[in-house]
Motif scaffolding. Structure first.
Motif, short mmCIF file in Angstrom:
data_model
loop_
_atom_site.label_atom_id
_atom_site.label_comp_id
_atom_site.label_asym_id
_atom_site.label_seq_id
_atom_site.Cartn_x
_atom_site.Cartn_y
_atom_site.Cartn_z
N ASP A 123 -22.56 -1.66 -7.18
CA ASP A 123 -23.30 -2.29 -8.38
C ASP A 123 -22.89 -1.40 -9.77
O ASP A 123 -23.08 -0.44 -9.80
N ARG A 150 -23.97 -1.42 -12.58
CA ARG A 150 -24.92 -0.93 -13.41
C ARG A 150 -25.24 0.37 -13.14
O ARG A 150 -26.10 1.07 -13.79
N GLU A 151 -25.14 0.55 -11.97
CA GLU A 151 -25.30 2.16 -11.45
C GLU A 151 -24.28 3.09 -11.90
O GLU A 151 -24.47 4.39 -11.85
N LYS A 152 -23.11 2.61 -11.95
CA LYS A 152 -21.91 3.24 -12.32
C LYS A 152 -21.75 3.66 -13.92
O LYS A 152 -21.41 4.94 -14.26
N THR A 181 -23.66 3.67 -16.70
CA THR A 181 -25.05 3.47 -17.29
C THR A 181 -25.19 3.24 -18.60
O THR A 181 -26.02 2.87 -19.25
#
Length: 327
Positions: free
Chosen positions: A82, A84-86, A88
């Motif tokens: 995902d 969105r987690e890498k 930020t």
């Protein structure tokens, strides 16, 4: 050769009615991988729903560049990813836009991915304008009446795209001008996205100076190369043959439950991948506002089987800085 899904009104004799509770329940009885529920009020005009699908799915000539990735990178990829987690520091990865009653999904999927890639590459947020692409990219595309996702990426390379936020946001050079369809308001079809080569009043940069460019676009071939590209460079655009049951998606891994003769082209942003209940999925962002789908506009789609052609035309490109615009 061009495969075209025209934006015709949904006049099929659905039995039961497309927006009825009975229709939604029928979807749930046909399969167990995803949950259908109400996203649109029962009195939503079918004309509006029909306008949401607007991708012309091209059969790309073989001469177009196809990008592949190193086998060692592919072998090292995680089971799920995902972005969105890498990354930020890129808020746009969490954003969902709204195309309104306009078949501009082909432009939205492109500018959403471009916006993310610009931030990932340069570390700054620049929201590419869906209005600019929908209105001004007229080669093989028809604005609110459908367009070619590949051509949107070509337009980024050849013409450049200015900034622009959502409808009524006053953000950027050319914000989106077609209002959202919410609770039966502003839901009429037949909208036109005009090409205005000037920034909105009060914006402190000229239209030409606001443009930013991308490289020559390329395609990704096969599940592994698509995953590697997402992991290394960020979101892409995909198109697929979208069916009316998608209007009712709420959660789970989507698979079509109906005859695809009732389906048309749709384009969205592809973010990542994962596995849910032993079923592989792609993680996608739709452009139908945050009240649709899972967790505010995102959804999961069957991965690795080229379901509804989703792995046929996967498009990307890289942002250019101002010193590279002629390369």
């Amino acid at each position: 050769m061009l495969i075209i899904f025209l934006l015709l009104p949904l006049t099929l004799a659905f039995d039961p009615h497309l927006l009825s509770d009975e229709y939604i329940e029928r979807i749930n009885t046909k399969q167990s991988s995803w949950k259908a529920g109400r996203n649109f009020p029962e009195d939503t005009p079918l004309e509006h729903l029909s306008s949401l699908f607007g991708a012309i799915r091209s059969v790309i000539p073989k001469a177009y560049p196809i990008k592949t990735h190193d086998p060692d990178l592919i072998a090292s990829l995680p089971e799920s990813f995902d972005p969105r987690e890498k990354w930020t520091n890129c808020p746009s990865l969490n954003e969902i836009r709204d195309q309104g009653p306009c078949g501009s999904c082909w432009a939205f999927g492109a500018v959403e991915a471009m916006t993310d890639r610009w931030c990932i590459h340069f570390g700054s947020q620049f929201h590419f304008s869906a209005q600019d692409v929908t209105g001004c990219d007229t080669k093989d595309s028809h604005g609110c009446f459908g367009g070619d996702p590949w051509q949107a990426w070509e337009f980024w390379n050849t013409d450049g795209i200015v900034s622009g936020g959502n409808f009524n946001s006053k953000q950027g050079c050319r914000p989106y001008e077609i209002p959202e369809c919410i609770h039966g308001k502003n839901c009429s079809g037949g909208n036109v996205a005009y090409c205005v080569k000037e920034c909105q009043e009060g914006y402190d940069t000229s239209y030409e100076n606001d443009k930013k460019f991308g490289t020559k676009p390329y395609l990704l071939d096969g599940e592994d190369n698509i995953k590697a590209e997402l992991f290394k460079y960020g979101p892409l655009e995909v198109s697929f043959i979208a069916c009316p049951d998608l209007y009712h998606y709420k959660s789970g891994v989507y698979k079509c439950t109906m005859d695809t003769s009732e389906c048309k082209g749709h384009a969205v942003k592809l973010l990542g991948w994962g596995i849910e209940n032993d079923t592989k999925y792609w993680l996608l962002a739709n452009s139908w506002n945050t009240y649709w789908g899972e967790l505010g506009g995102f959804f999961k789609f069957l991965r690795g089987e080229n379901h509804l052609g989703i792995e046929d035309v996967v498009t990307g490109g890289m942002p250019k800085n101002s010193d590279d615009i002629n390369k």
